[in-house]
Design an enzyme around this catalytic site. Structure first.
Site, PDB file in Angstrom:
ATOM      1  N   ASP A 152       0.530  -2.345  -7.132  1.00  0.00           N
ATOM      2  CA  ASP A 152       1.342  -2.074  -5.854  1.00  0.00           C
ATOM      3  C   ASP A 152       2.809  -2.384  -6.316  1.00  0.00           C
ATOM      4  OD1 ASP A 152      -0.397  -1.221  -3.958  1.00  0.00           O
ATOM      5  OD2 ASP A 152      -1.331  -3.426  -4.313  1.00  0.00           O
TER       6      ASP A 152
ATOM      7  N   ASP B 284      -8.425   1.525  -0.313  1.00  0.00           N
ATOM      8  CA  ASP B 284      -7.843   0.115  -0.549  1.00  0.00           C
ATOM      9  C   ASP B 284      -7.681  -0.471   0.652  1.00  0.00           C
ATOM     10  OD1 ASP B 284      -5.863  -1.781  -1.351  1.00  0.00           O
ATOM     11  OD2 ASP B 284      -4.229  -0.389  -1.892  1.00  0.00           O
TER      12      ASP B 284
END
Length: 216
Positions: free
Chosen positions: A35, A173
């Site tokens: 991320d 996610d």
């Protein structure tokens, strides 16, 4: 169907990152999920270039990049040079997402889009022509530990119906517990980003956890 199990390295222990990567490799994970946040598109900052370099130097497995940033096109060549295999962009953060997805593909990487809980299928459907992976956010992006948003299941079902038309894989996610892995794989989801809900900070080792998730 083979599940693609992808540890979210944002919640890994970076004080012993070499051991973390080695143990995850031994557990036979599929993709290291990275991320990247700029503190602007989402109200948080996360993994950066040095973190990416560190993990890339420790593994030959696939690594993705989830770009939670404004103007993602500016980052594509940099992460290509760092050895990324898959890049996800948020269409809302890009003035010309079709151009950015084509750029990702032209460099030999897998183009993906990430869809926030409040983003409609209708608004991103034209991009499915250029997309190989669709990452559905089941929490609001930016922070770990948020509760799963059940209304997103309808969006996942709609994406499953469109799969044959556009030919992409669906990833999820956010608050992906073992129960969610079982339920969503039955719905047609292929890939699972694994964080604190199912993989990290548990009493069991990664190998046991991954083996159990594959059997769900």
């Amino acid at each position: 169907m083979h599940k693609l199990l992808c540890p979210s390295m944002m919640v890994a222990d970076f004080t012993k990152i070499k051991e973390e990567v080695q143990e995850l490799e031994l557990a036979n994970i599929d993709i290291f999920h990275m991320d990247i946040m700029d503190g602007s598109f989402v109200p948080n900052m996360a993994l950066g270039v040095e973190d990416y370099k560190a993990i890339r130097s420790l593994t030959s497995k696939k690594m993705d990049v989830h770009l939670m940033v404004q103007r993602p096109k500016n980052y594509i060549k940099m992460f290509f040079n760092l050895g990324a295999n898959i890049i996800y962009i948020h269409p809302e953060s890009d003035q010309m997402p079709t151009s950015t997805l084509e750029m990702i593909k032209s460099l030999g990487m897998t183009p993906g889009i990430a869809i926030n809980p409040g983003t409609s299928i209708e608004s991103i459907e034209p991009l499915l022509n250029l997309t190989q992976n669709v990452l559905v956010m089941t929490v609001n992006p930016g922070f770990a530990g948020q509760p799963y948003l059940d209304f997103v299941n309808k969006k996942i079902d709609a994406l499953v119906k469109l799969q044959n038309q556009y030919n992409y894989q669906i990833f999820v996610d956010g608050a992906i517990s073992p129960q969610k892995v079982k339920m969503l794989s039955q719905r047609g989801v292929t890939g699972f980003i694994l964080g604190t809900s199912s993989l990290f900070n548990k009493d069991k080792g990664y190998s046991q956890i991954i083996q159990e998730l594959r059997q769900l």
